[in-house]
Scaffold this motif. Structure first.
Motif, PDB file in Angstrom:
ATOM      1  N   PRO A 195      49.156  28.630  36.865  1.00  0.00           N
ATOM      2  CA  PRO A 195      47.767  29.005  36.308  1.00  0.00           C
ATOM      3  C   PRO A 195      47.152  29.916  37.523  1.00  0.00           C
ATOM      4  O   PRO A 195      47.116  29.978  38.496  1.00  0.00           O
ATOM      5  N   SER A 196      46.265  30.770  36.634  1.00  0.00           N
ATOM      6  CA  SER A 196      45.477  31.951  37.487  1.00  0.00           C
ATOM      7  C   SER A 196      44.236  31.066  37.911  1.00  0.00           C
ATOM      8  O   SER A 196      43.920  29.927  37.321  1.00  0.00           O
ATOM      9  N   MET A 197      43.473  31.525  38.806  1.00  0.00           N
ATOM     10  CA  MET A 197      42.328  30.942  39.359  1.00  0.00           C
ATOM     11  C   MET A 197      41.196  30.853  38.106  1.00  0.00           C
ATOM     12  O   MET A 197      40.487  29.894  38.136  1.00  0.00           O
ATOM     13  N   LYS A 198      41.152  31.764  37.414  1.00  0.00           N
ATOM     14  CA  LYS A 198      40.355  31.978  36.155  1.00  0.00           C
ATOM     15  C   LYS A 198      40.522  30.787  35.238  1.00  0.00           C
ATOM     16  O   LYS A 198      39.753  29.999  34.891  1.00  0.00           O
ATOM     17  N   THR A 199      41.807  30.383  35.057  1.00  0.00           N
ATOM     18  CA  THR A 199      42.228  29.498  34.100  1.00  0.00           C
ATOM     19  C   THR A 199      41.820  27.867  34.904  1.00  0.00           C
ATOM     20  O   THR A 199      41.473  27.108  33.951  1.00  0.00           O
TER      21      THR A 199
END
Length: 208
Positions: free
Chosen positions: A64-68
């Motif tokens: 997962p991305s940091m935003k997710t």
């Protein structure tokens, strides 16, 4: 943008088992969701993330991305690092609570350029955090945490560009810095050598 598939990557001379980190995030997400009696669909609605992405993360099939992660941690009401903390927390039963052993560092690989963050702080729920940040050649910080507090650091090796607001500084080994964390900022490694920083944050939102 689709989530990245888990794979081994090379940073400096060490192979980082991203797949293992991804499985750990998935296991922690599943436990945290179950503790709150949420279905995948309910968590997806709260976080504004697709149910398919959550399912892939929980199965360890997606990095997962940091935003997710930020959206998921906000929906669950937890600290960002709780996705990475192994059962029992930083200290073992033999250790004092102010100690974190090298083998117990939570680690996250962020963004397409594979920036690596390793939490050094013994606890993840205090206002002071410090970590190692490793930028591979061409690495750049993405989805940086903006909020009330201070950030600072020390360049342990390599060289990086630090941009804070409209000012950019080239930092080399031995240089240090400090700035208000609510100012837009990012770091980049424009060289062909790995760079490593000691990164320190004083934050008021302990969920970060």
């Amino acid at each position: 943008m689709p989530e990245k598939k888990a794979q081994d990557i090379k940073v400096g001379e060490a192979m980082l088992p991203v797949e293992g980190d991804t499985r750990q995030i998935g296991e922690r997400l599943r436990i945290l969701r179950a503790e709150r009696d949420l279905t995948i669909l309910e968590l997806a609605a709260k976080a504004g993330v697709s149910a398919g992405i959550i399912s892939q993360i929980e199965r360890g099939n997606s990095n997962p991305s940091m935003k997710t992660l930020q959206r998921l941690r906000a929906a669950l009401g937890v600290n960002l690092w709780e996705f990475l903390e192994r059962s029992g927390g930083a200290a073992t039963t033999q250790d004092a609570p102010f100690v974190r052993r090298a083998a117990q560092r939570p680690r996250i690989v962020v963004g397409e350029t594979r920036l690596v963050k390793e939490l050094l702080s013994p606890r993840h729920d205090e206002n002071l955090r410090f970590m190692f940040v490793t930028l591979p050649p061409g690495g750049i910080s993405e989805d940086v945490l903006i909020g009330t507090g201070q950030k600072g650091g020390y360049v342990m090796s390599g060289r990086v560009e630090l941009t804070v607001g409209e000012r950019t500084a080239l930092l080399e080994e031995g240089d240090s810095f400090q700035f208000r964390s609510n100012t837009p900022h990012h770091i980049a490694n424009r060289s062909d050598q790995e760079a490593k920083l000691l990164w320190i944050m004083s934050v008021l939102d302990t969920h970060l």
